[in-house]
Design an enzyme around this catalytic site. Structure first.
Site, mmCIF file in Angstrom:
data_model
loop_
_atom_site.group_PDB
_atom_site.id
_atom_site.type_symbol
_atom_site.label_atom_id
_atom_site.label_comp_id
_atom_site.label_asym_id
_atom_site.label_seq_id
_atom_site.Cartn_x
_atom_site.Cartn_y
_atom_site.Cartn_z
ATOM 1 N N GLU A 43 23.381 -31.765 -42.599
ATOM 2 C CA GLU A 43 22.303 -32.556 -41.999
ATOM 3 C C GLU A 43 22.078 -32.040 -40.575
ATOM 4 O O GLU A 43 23.002 -32.016 -39.758
ATOM 5 C CB GLU A 43 22.688 -34.042 -41.957
ATOM 6 C CG GLU A 43 21.593 -34.878 -41.301
ATOM 7 C CD GLU A 43 21.898 -36.373 -41.260
ATOM 8 O OE1 GLU A 43 23.043 -36.750 -40.958
ATOM 9 O OE2 GLU A 43 20.960 -37.152 -41.511
ATOM 10 N N GLU A 68 24.491 -47.625 -28.727
ATOM 11 C CA GLU A 68 24.643 -47.584 -27.264
ATOM 12 C C GLU A 68 23.673 -46.586 -26.640
ATOM 13 O O GLU A 68 23.452 -46.620 -25.420
ATOM 14 C CB GLU A 68 26.098 -47.256 -26.883
ATOM 15 C CG GLU A 68 26.618 -45.890 -27.314
ATOM 16 C CD GLU A 68 27.109 -45.835 -28.771
ATOM 17 O OE1 GLU A 68 26.690 -46.693 -29.581
ATOM 18 O OE2 GLU A 68 27.890 -44.917 -29.084
ATOM 19 N N LYS A 122 24.997 -55.266 -33.143
ATOM 20 C CA LYS A 122 25.584 -54.269 -32.237
ATOM 21 C C LYS A 122 24.645 -53.059 -32.294
ATOM 22 O O LYS A 122 24.705 -52.255 -33.210
ATOM 23 C CB LYS A 122 26.988 -53.895 -32.724
ATOM 24 C CG LYS A 122 27.930 -53.343 -31.660
ATOM 25 C CD LYS A 122 27.466 -52.063 -30.984
ATOM 26 C CE LYS A 122 27.693 -50.833 -31.829
ATOM 27 N NZ LYS A 122 27.116 -49.604 -31.200
ATOM 28 N N SER A 177 25.681 -42.067 -39.378
ATOM 29 C CA SER A 177 26.076 -40.797 -39.997
ATOM 30 C C SER A 177 27.106 -41.035 -41.112
ATOM 31 O O SER A 177 27.821 -42.041 -41.109
ATOM 32 C CB SER A 177 26.661 -39.884 -38.922
ATOM 33 O OG SER A 177 27.766 -40.521 -38.328
ATOM 34 N N PHE A 184 20.820 -44.753 -33.667
ATOM 35 C CA PHE A 184 19.890 -44.596 -32.547
ATOM 36 C C PHE A 184 18.440 -44.374 -32.980
ATOM 37 O O PHE A 184 17.526 -44.584 -32.189
ATOM 38 C CB PHE A 184 20.327 -43.424 -31.639
ATOM 39 C CG PHE A 184 19.933 -42.061 -32.172
ATOM 40 C CD1 PHE A 184 18.647 -41.581 -31.993
ATOM 41 C CD2 PHE A 184 20.843 -41.272 -32.859
ATOM 42 C CE1 PHE A 184 18.272 -40.332 -32.493
ATOM 43 C CE2 PHE A 184 20.484 -40.032 -33.353
ATOM 44 C CZ PHE A 184 19.189 -39.572 -33.178
ATOM 45 N N CYS A 226 16.111 -40.542 -41.269
ATOM 46 C CA CYS A 226 17.003 -40.319 -42.412
ATOM 47 C C CYS A 226 16.197 -39.950 -43.645
ATOM 48 O O CYS A 226 16.758 -39.535 -44.651
ATOM 49 C CB CYS A 226 17.845 -41.547 -42.679
ATOM 50 S SG CYS A 226 16.842 -42.937 -43.170
HETATM 51 P P1 NAD Z 1 26.339 -42.620 -35.651
HETATM 52 O O1 NAD Z 1 27.101 -42.666 -36.918
HETATM 53 O O2 NAD Z 1 26.807 -41.693 -34.588
HETATM 54 O O3 NAD Z 1 26.325 -44.085 -34.955
HETATM 55 C C1 NAD Z 1 25.909 -45.230 -35.648
HETATM 56 C C2 NAD Z 1 26.620 -46.456 -35.080
HETATM 57 O O4 NAD Z 1 28.028 -46.310 -35.277
HETATM 58 C C3 NAD Z 1 26.407 -46.677 -33.590
HETATM 59 O O5 NAD Z 1 26.178 -48.060 -33.373
HETATM 60 C C4 NAD Z 1 27.720 -46.240 -32.953
HETATM 61 O O6 NAD Z 1 28.055 -47.005 -31.822
HETATM 62 C C5 NAD Z 1 28.740 -46.453 -34.051
HETATM 63 N N1 NAD Z 1 29.805 -45.440 -34.065
HETATM 64 C C6 NAD Z 1 29.663 -44.109 -33.852
HETATM 65 N N2 NAD Z 1 30.851 -43.488 -33.975
HETATM 66 C C7 NAD Z 1 31.763 -44.443 -34.258
HETATM 67 C C8 NAD Z 1 33.173 -44.423 -34.508
HETATM 68 N N3 NAD Z 1 33.880 -43.292 -34.479
HETATM 69 N N4 NAD Z 1 33.789 -45.587 -34.780
HETATM 70 C C9 NAD Z 1 33.099 -46.743 -34.820
HETATM 71 N N5 NAD Z 1 31.770 -46.818 -34.591
HETATM 72 C C10 NAD Z 1 31.103 -45.684 -34.325
HETATM 73 O O7 NAD Z 1 24.814 -42.356 -36.032
HETATM 74 P P2 NAD Z 1 23.580 -42.033 -35.074
HETATM 75 O O8 NAD Z 1 23.755 -40.668 -34.491
HETATM 76 O O9 NAD Z 1 23.346 -43.164 -34.162
HETATM 77 O O10 NAD Z 1 22.383 -42.025 -36.135
HETATM 78 C C11 NAD Z 1 21.991 -40.880 -36.852
HETATM 79 C C12 NAD Z 1 22.567 -40.888 -38.245
HETATM 80 O O11 NAD Z 1 22.170 -42.069 -38.937
HETATM 81 C C13 NAD Z 1 22.061 -39.726 -39.096
HETATM 82 O O12 NAD Z 1 23.135 -39.201 -39.827
HETATM 83 C C14 NAD Z 1 21.047 -40.379 -40.015
HETATM 84 O O13 NAD Z 1 20.843 -39.715 -41.251
HETATM 85 C C15 NAD Z 1 21.665 -41.720 -40.221
HETATM 86 N N6 NAD Z 1 20.690 -42.696 -40.653
HETATM 87 C C16 NAD Z 1 20.709 -43.083 -41.957
HETATM 88 C C17 NAD Z 1 19.781 -43.980 -42.429
HETATM 89 C C18 NAD Z 1 19.778 -44.403 -43.870
HETATM 90 O O14 NAD Z 1 19.031 -45.309 -44.208
HETATM 91 N N7 NAD Z 1 20.563 -43.799 -44.736
HETATM 92 C C19 NAD Z 1 18.821 -44.499 -41.552
HETATM 93 C C20 NAD Z 1 18.834 -44.095 -40.220
HETATM 94 C C21 NAD Z 1 19.776 -43.188 -39.783
#
Ligand code: NAD
Length: 497
Positions: A389, A183, A180, A233, A156, A288
Site C-alpha cells: 500500500e 492525532e 479518539k 493501517s 487521519f 482507502c
Molecule cells: P494508522 O494505523 O497509523 O493510525 C490509525 C489510528 O491508530 C490512529 O488513531 C493512531 O493514533 C492509532 N495508532 C497508530 N499506531 C498505533 C499503535 N502502534 N498502537 C495503538 N494505536 C496506534 O493509520 P493512518 O495512517 O492514520 O491511516 C491510514 C491508513 O488507514 C491506511 O492504511 C488506509 O488504507 C487505512 N484506512 C482504511 C480504511 C478502510 O475503510 N479500510 C479507511 C480509511 C483509512
C-alpha cells in the site's frame, strides 16, 4: 473550549459534558500539510483520561439506554441541522488539517451527515422479531439491547467522516461513546464536538479523548468499554483486533488496501480515464478506496496508458482552499518521503516512470508535502510496488491478455477492500462481480464507497471482524440480541374479576 495563551491553541478533551484540559505531558503539533503552518497542539492524553471518559460514559449509559429510541434520535436530528449549518466551516477545517481540496472535504462532510440521517431511522432499524406459537401457547421474541460503552479509534485521512460510520448508530441504539481521533488531524472532531454539545446529548453520552498509543491501549484494556471500531493501517488493525478481542470485547477493524481497477478494451476510454484519475489521484491517493493498480487487458493497454499519463500531468496541484486546485499535499513530510522511496523502489524493480511526480515545485507552497501524480508502467505483478500500500498519488500499470488473468491477479493480492471494472460488457461485469475476492466492487465506478445504508465491506487483510461499519451491520454491531420464550397460563383467560 480551546486552551489559549500559547502561540497556538492546545486542544481540549470533552468528558462528561465538560471541556477539560488534558494532564498530558506531551503534545504534538497539528500542521497544515500544504503550508507547514502550525494550527494547534494536540495533547497525548494519558490512560487515566480514557478511564474518566469510560466511567462517565458508563454512568450515562444507565439512563441513555432507558431513553426511548424516538427521543434519542431527536439529538441526531439536531446534530444533522447543526452540521448542515456549519457545513462550510467543517469542510474548511478538513482541508486545513488534512490537505484535501475543499470539494473533497465537502463530499466527506456530506457523507458524515448521511450517516446521521440514516441512524435517525433507528426506531425502525433496531426492531427485533417474534413468532407466536413456537409451540402450543408459547411465543418467542428476539429483542435488541445496547451493549454499553463503545469507542472509535480513527485514522487521519477522513477526519470528519470516519467516526460517523459508527458513532450515530452506536448512540441511536442506546450506547454511550468515546471518540479518539487521529492525532494528526484532531481539529475537525473538536468542531464536531462543539456541535454534539449543542445538540443536547446528556453529559457522558459522547466523549472526546485526544491522544495516540497510550490512549488507544487504555481503550483496548478498559473493562467498561464493550465494543471498539478501528480504521487505519493493517498492522495496527491486526494489533487492535487481537488485543481487544483477547480482552473479551466486540471489535471491528478496517485496515489498509491496494485497490486494482481492470480496464477492458471495450470501455468508454474518456470516462474511464477521468474516473480512474480521480480515484488514483483524488485526496492525493490517501483514500482507502484509491485505485492503486490499473490492470489493462489486450488493446486497452496503449490507449489507456497514454490517456492516464496526460490526466496525471495536467492535474492542478496546490493548497486545497485555492480555486481550481484538483489535488492537495500528502499528510506529512515522512509520508512524502516514504511514497518517493517506494516509487524509486518500483523503478529499481524494473518499472518505467511514465509520469514522475517526485520533488515537485509548487509555487507559494514550497514548505508543503507535495508529490505530483505519478504513473509507473511495466510493473511486474510480483514486485513490491505492486503489492505494498503506497497511500499516495501513484498508479502502477500492469498489462495482461485476458480478463481471467486480471481477476486471478486481483485474487492473489493480500488486501480485499475494493476492485473496479471498466467495460461495456454485461457478461464481463457479471463474471467480475461474481469472482473478484474483494468486499466493495465498482462497475464503471472508480471509488466504490458504499452509501450510509450499506455496509463498508472490506475483505481479507483489509478487515478484521465480522460486522462492518454503516447501515444494518452497524445496528447488529452495536446491539446484543436477547431471546425471550414466553408461556402464560391459559386458565386466566376465563378468569372473572
Ligand atoms: P494508522 O494505523 O497509523 O493510525 C490509525 C489510528 O491508530 C490512529 O488513531 C493512531 O493514533 C492509532 N495508532 C497508530 N499506531 C498505533 C499503535 N502502534 N498502537 C495503538 N494505536 C496506534 O493509520 P493512518 O495512517 O492514520 O491511516 C491510514 C491508513 O488507514 C491506511 O492504511 C488506509 O488504507 C487505512 N484506512 C482504511 C480504511 C478502510 O475503510 N479500510 C479507511 C480509511 C483509512
Amino acid at each position: 473550549m480551546v486552551q489559549s495563551g500559547a502561540s497556538v491553541p492546545i486542544l481540549q478533551n470533552y468528558i462528561d459534558g465538560q471541556w477539560c484540559t488534558s494532564s498530558a505531558v506531551d503534545c504534538l503539533d497539528v500542521v497544515n500539510p500544504a503550508t507547514a503552518d502550525r494550527l494547534a497542539k494536540v495533547p497525548l492524553s494519558p490512560g487515566d483520561e480514557v478511564d474518566r471518559a469510560a466511567q462517565a460514559a458508563f454512568t450515562a449509559f444507565q439512563s441513555w439506554r432507558r431513553t426511548p429510541p424516538a427521543k434519542r434520535v431527536q439529538h441526531l436530528f439536531q446534530l444533522k441541522y447543526l452540521m448542515d449549518e456549519h457545513f462550510e466551516d467543517l469542510a474548511q477545517t478538513v482541508t486545513l488539517e488534512c490537505g484535501k481540496t475543499l470539494d473533497e472535504s465537502k463530499g466527506e462532510i456530506r457523507r458524515a451527515i448521511e450517516n446521521v440521517e440514516t441512524a435517525c431511522g433507528i426506531p425502525m432499524m433496531m426492531q427485533g422479531s417474534n413468532l407466536e406459537d413456537i409451540a402450543s401457547g408459547i411465543d418467542e421474541f428476539m429483542i435488541r439491547q445496547p451493549l454499553g460503552v463503545a469507542a472509535v479509534i480513527a485514522p487521519f485521512n477522513f477526519p470528519g467522516m470516519i467516526p460517523f460510520w459508527f458513532m450515530p448508530y452506536a448512540l441511536a441504539c442506546g450506547n454511550t461513546y468515546i471518540v479518539k481521533p487521529s492525532e494528526k488531524v484532531p481539529l475537525t472532531m473538536q468542531k464536531v464536538f462543539y456541535l454534539l454539545e449543542r445538540a443536547g446529548f446528556p453529559p457522558g453520552v459522547v466523549n472526546l479523548v485526544n491522544g495516540a498509543k497510550e490512549a488507544v491501549d487504555a481503550i483496548l484494556d478498559h473493562p467498561l468499554i464493550r465494543a471498539i471500531s478501528f480504521v487505519g493501517s493493517t498492522p495496527v488493525a491486526r494489533y487492535i483486533y487481537s488485543r481487544a478481542a483477547a480482552n473479551g470485547k466486540r471489535v471491528q477493524c478496517q485496515g489498509g488496501a491496494k485497490n486494482p481497477v481492470i480496464v477492458l478494451p471495450d470501455a468508454d476510454m474518456e470516462m474511464t480515464t477521468r474516473i480512474t484519475a480521480d480515484s488514483a489521484f483524488g485526496c492525493a491517493g490517501q483514500r482507502c478506496l484509491a485505485a492503486s493498480l490499473a490492470i489493462t487487458v489486450g488493446e486497452a493497454g496503449k490507449v489507456y496508458s497514454e490517456a492516464i499519463a496526460q490526466a496525471a500531468e495536467s492535474r492542478v496541484v496546490g493548497f486545497g482552499l485555492d480555486d481550481g486546485v484538483q489535488m492537495g499535499p500528502v499528510i506529512t513530510p515522512e509520508s512524502r518521503q516514504r511514497i518517493e522511496q517506494l516509487v524509486q523502489q518500483g523503478i529499481d524493480e524494473g518499472a518505467t516512470p511514465l509520469v514522475d511526480g517526485r520533488s515537485p515545485k509548487i509555487p507559494n507552497y514550497e514548505q508543503g508535502n507535495f508529490v505530483r501524480p505519478t504513473v509507473l508502467q511495466n510493473v511486474e505483478p510480483d514486485s513490491e510496488i505492486a503489492k505494498t500500500e503506497i497511500f499516495g498519488p501513484v498508479l502502477s500499470l500492469i498489462h495482461v491478455n485476458t480478463i481471467d488473468e486480471a481477476i486471478a491477479l486481483i485474487n492473489q493480492g493480500q488486501y480485499g477492500n475494493m476492485a473496479c471494472l471498466f467495460t461495456n460488457s454485461g457478461a464481463d461485469a457479471r463474471k467480475f462481480r461474481y469472482e473478484a475476492e474483494v468486499g466493495n466492487i465498482g462497475i464503471n465506478i472508480g471509488v466504490a464507497a458504499p452509501m450510509a445504508f450499506f455496509p463498508f465491506s472490506g475483505w481479507k487483510e483489509s478487515f478484521f471482524g465480522d460486522l462492518h461499519g454503516q447501515g444494518q451491520h452497524a445496528i447488529e454491531f452495536f446491539t446484543q440480541t436477547k431471546v425471550v420464550v414466553e408461556r402464560w397460563s391459559q386458565k386466566v383467560w376465563s378468569r372473572k374479576f
